[in-house]
Design an enzyme around this catalytic site. Structure first.
Site, mmCIF file in Angstrom:
data_model
loop_
_atom_site.group_PDB
_atom_site.id
_atom_site.type_symbol
_atom_site.label_atom_id
_atom_site.label_comp_id
_atom_site.label_asym_id
_atom_site.label_seq_id
_atom_site.Cartn_x
_atom_site.Cartn_y
_atom_site.Cartn_z
ATOM 1 N N CYS A 74 0.802 -1.130 -0.165
ATOM 2 C CA CYS A 74 -0.058 -0.122 -0.035
ATOM 3 C C CYS A 74 0.872 1.287 0.051
ATOM 4 O O CYS A 74 1.610 1.526 1.115
ATOM 5 C CB CYS A 74 -1.062 -0.020 1.407
ATOM 6 S SG CYS A 74 -1.964 1.539 1.395
ATOM 7 N N CYS A 218 -4.878 5.898 -4.338
ATOM 8 C CA CYS A 218 -4.104 4.718 -4.264
ATOM 9 C C CYS A 218 -2.877 4.886 -4.811
ATOM 10 O O CYS A 218 -2.513 5.023 -5.885
ATOM 11 C CB CYS A 218 -4.951 3.629 -4.957
ATOM 12 S SG CYS A 218 -3.985 2.077 -5.121
#
Length: 275
Positions: A74, A218
């Site tokens: 992430c 993201c």
């Protein structure tokens, strides 16, 4: 009681937990309950800071989606991870080396408050994404019962599929994302990016994340879109990526080279909760 910090990177929000000075364990059910925005803390991902498995590294970095599943990477979370370990006094370093389940990363805290992340070398070999294809291609055809999509596929430590669109504001992100995130050719599922190219150095992007749905930003998705666009000869080495939650800057010198992402990491509040 578990002490935690709520943070976000461009609106992609996290519950960050120190597993170095606290003894913590989270079951998938507990994570789902904590992720609930009405009855829990509310977050896209839970980030867990653990002691390093390798003496040459500073920390181990674990990521759990809101559905309780553990994932490999992430990017927005990595920036928050770096800010967290400095703010909590777990390190005094500005350059922090961490491991994840998919590899190693270097995080660098800048004086202006931004964080630069060496995201590693993008992976294009289908078997390592993982993606079912006979060979590496710039674009692939993804067939579904609804329609066939033209996409790029890449791994930034986690799998990404990127589709170029004409208008980022009108694309059916939820419908197409839900259709493709569990596509049979991606054996571990996939994050789905929708990219509108403004010019070779500027794109707009929305991402439907595996296990979380559409998020405001993201980081790995921004990296994947910039890399795929460059591999398709549509984007330049330096790309500004505008996401619903804000802007990231991506630098990549091409195949075989590490990709760098720069963006903010914001502290929201500190709290404690009984599991």
């Amino acid at each position: 009681m578990i002490h935690f910090t709520k943070m976000h990177g461009l609106g992609n929000d996290f519950m960050v937990v120190d597993g170095v000075t606290q003894n913590v364990f989270f079951s998938p059910e507990q994570i789902r309950r904590l992720a609930n925005r009405n009855f829990g803390v509310g977050f896209d991902q839970l980030l867990l800071v653990e002691p390093p498995y390798d003496p040459d590294l500073d920390f181990h970095y674990r990521i759990f989606n809101a559905d309780g599943s553990e994932v490999e990477q992430c990017g927005n979370g990595a920036r928050c991870f770096a800010r967290f370990v400095r703010n909590k006094g777990l390190t005094q370093k500005n350059k922090i080396r961490v491991s994840t389940s998919s590899g190693k990363m270097t995080l660098r805290l800048e004086r202006d408050g931004s964080v630069v992340v060496n995201m590693g070398v993008p992976v294009t070999d289908p078997s390592n994404i993982p993606f079912k294809a006979k060979k590496v291609e710039k674009t692939y055809l993804l067939q579904t019962p609804v329609q066939t999509f033209l996409c790029g596929a890449i791994s930034m430590g986690n799998p990404h599929c990127v589709i170029e669109v004409d208008d980022i504001d009108t694309v059916a992100v939820d419908e197409i994302g839900a259709l493709l995130t569990r596509h049979e050719r991606f054996s571990k599922g996939v994050n789905v990016g929708f990219m509108q190219i403004i010019n070779p150095g500027h794109i707009k992007l929305r991402v439907y994340e595996r296990g979380a749905g559409e998020t405001l930003a993201c980081g790995t998705g921004a990296c994947a879109a910039a890399a795929i666009g460059q591999l398709q000869d549509k984007l330049s080495r330096q790309v500004r990526v505008d996401l619903p939650g804000g802007t990231l800057h991506i630098d990549w010198d091409g195949e075989g080279k590490p990709l760098w992402m720069t963006g903010p990491a914001e502290h929201v509040y500190d709290g404690q909760i009984q599991l």
